[in-house]
Design a protein around this motif. Structure first.
Motif, PDB file in Angstrom:
ATOM      1  N   MET A 175      27.962  42.882  44.513  1.00 27.05           N
ATOM      2  CA  MET A 175      29.141  42.410  43.832  1.00 27.05           C
ATOM      3  C   MET A 175      29.397  43.294  42.611  1.00 27.05           C
ATOM      4  N   ASN A 176      30.629  43.771  42.467  1.00 25.48           N
ATOM      5  CA  ASN A 176      31.009  44.587  41.319  1.00 25.48           C
ATOM      6  C   ASN A 176      31.388  43.691  40.155  1.00 25.48           C
ATOM      7  N   LEU A 177      30.831  43.980  38.990  1.00 23.13           N
ATOM      8  CA  LEU A 177      31.169  43.227  37.787  1.00 23.13           C
ATOM      9  C   LEU A 177      31.641  44.184  36.708  1.00 23.13           C
ATOM     10  N   SER A 178      32.625  43.743  35.935  1.00 22.71           N
ATOM     11  CA  SER A 178      33.082  44.548  34.800  1.00 22.71           C
ATOM     12  C   SER A 178      31.953  44.638  33.780  1.00 22.71           C
ATOM     13  N   GLN A 179      32.071  45.572  32.858  1.00 21.09           N
ATOM     14  CA  GLN A 179      31.065  45.724  31.808  1.00 21.09           C
ATOM     15  C   GLN A 179      30.858  44.390  31.082  1.00 21.09           C
ATOM     16  N   LYS A 180      31.953  43.736  30.737  1.00 14.89           N
ATOM     17  CA  LYS A 180      31.884  42.468  29.988  1.00 14.89           C
ATOM     18  C   LYS A 180      31.184  41.385  30.805  1.00 14.89           C
ATOM     19  N   ASP A 181      31.595  41.221  32.060  1.00 14.36           N
ATOM     20  CA  ASP A 181      31.005  40.171  32.913  1.00 14.36           C
ATOM     21  C   ASP A 181      29.535  40.462  33.221  1.00 14.36           C
ATOM     22  N   TRP A 182      29.221  41.729  33.470  1.00 16.54           N
ATOM     23  CA  TRP A 182      27.848  42.138  33.800  1.00 16.54           C
ATOM     24  C   TRP A 182      26.916  41.796  32.652  1.00 16.54           C
ATOM     25  N   SER A 183      27.298  42.187  31.423  1.00 15.22           N
ATOM     26  CA  SER A 183      26.407  41.928  30.289  1.00 15.22           C
ATOM     27  C   SER A 183      26.358  40.448  29.930  1.00 15.22           C
ATOM     28  N   ALA A 184      27.491  39.732  30.074  1.00 19.09           N
ATOM     29  CA  ALA A 184      27.494  38.293  29.772  1.00 19.09           C
ATOM     30  C   ALA A 184      26.608  37.538  30.760  1.00 19.09           C
ATOM     31  N   GLN A 185      26.723  37.877  32.038  1.00 13.88           N
ATOM     32  CA  GLN A 185      25.921  37.213  33.068  1.00 13.88           C
ATOM     33  C   GLN A 185      24.441  37.547  32.886  1.00 13.88           C
ATOM     34  N   LEU A 186      24.156  38.815  32.588  1.00 12.06           N
ATOM     35  CA  LEU A 186      22.780  39.254  32.372  1.00 12.06           C
ATOM     36  C   LEU A 186      22.139  38.491  31.216  1.00 12.06           C
ATOM     37  N   GLU A 187      22.900  38.297  30.154  1.00  9.95           N
ATOM     38  CA  GLU A 187      22.395  37.604  28.964  1.00  9.95           C
ATOM     39  C   GLU A 187      21.973  36.169  29.281  1.00  9.95           C
ATOM     40  N   GLN A 188      22.664  35.529  30.221  1.00 10.40           N
ATOM     41  CA  GLN A 188      22.389  34.136  30.590  1.00 10.40           C
ATOM     42  C   GLN A 188      21.329  34.005  31.686  1.00 10.40           C
ATOM     43  N   ASP A 189      20.935  35.126  32.284  1.00 11.23           N
ATOM     44  CA  ASP A 189      20.091  35.107  33.480  1.00 11.23           C
ATOM     45  C   ASP A 189      18.617  35.294  33.122  1.00 11.23           C
ATOM     46  N   ASN A 190      17.794  34.262  33.367  1.00 11.18           N
ATOM     47  CA  ASN A 190      16.364  34.399  33.062  1.00 11.18           C
ATOM     48  C   ASN A 190      15.560  34.847  34.283  1.00 11.18           C
TER      49      ASN A 190
END
Length: 104
Positions: free
Chosen positions: A1-16
């Motif tokens: 799945m392709n994610l924008s820079q903003k979505d990628w980093s936001a999702q990564l931040e929430q992902d443990n």
């Protein structure tokens, strides 16, 4: 799945359960890496596949390269190998605005 820079980093931040995978060459990594990432060069071909197959398939993989092309290919390969959650960073490292580290 392709994610924008903003979505990628936001999702990564929430992902443990995340794993950041850098698929660039060693030379490209000398320009800096996204903090916490592990490098497996996609240009290793079969070697790349062997190394990726050793990874934990239950993790969520955030994959990037220089501009987003190779990491998109890496996500496709990983999906074929049974990885369910792979996220490609659109625009790659060249557009990354987050934290940058330098390999030892």
């Amino acid at each position: 799945m392709n994610l924008s820079q903003k979505d990628w980093s936001a999702q990564l931040e929430q992902d443990n359960n995340s794993f950041i995978l850098d698929v660039r060459t060693e030379d490209e990594c000398s320009d800096g890496i996204i903090s916490g990432s592990i490098n497996i060069d996609i240009y290793e071909g079969q070697g790349f596949i062997y190394k990726v197959e050793e990874l934990d398939k239950s993790k969520n993989y955030y994959v990037y390269c220089k501009s987003g092309g190779r990491s998109g290919q890496a996500c496709a390969v990983m999906n074929q190998l049974g990885f369910e959650n792979t996220y490609n960073l659109e625009g790659g490292f060249t557009q990354w605005k987050g934290e940058v580290a330098f390999p030892e």
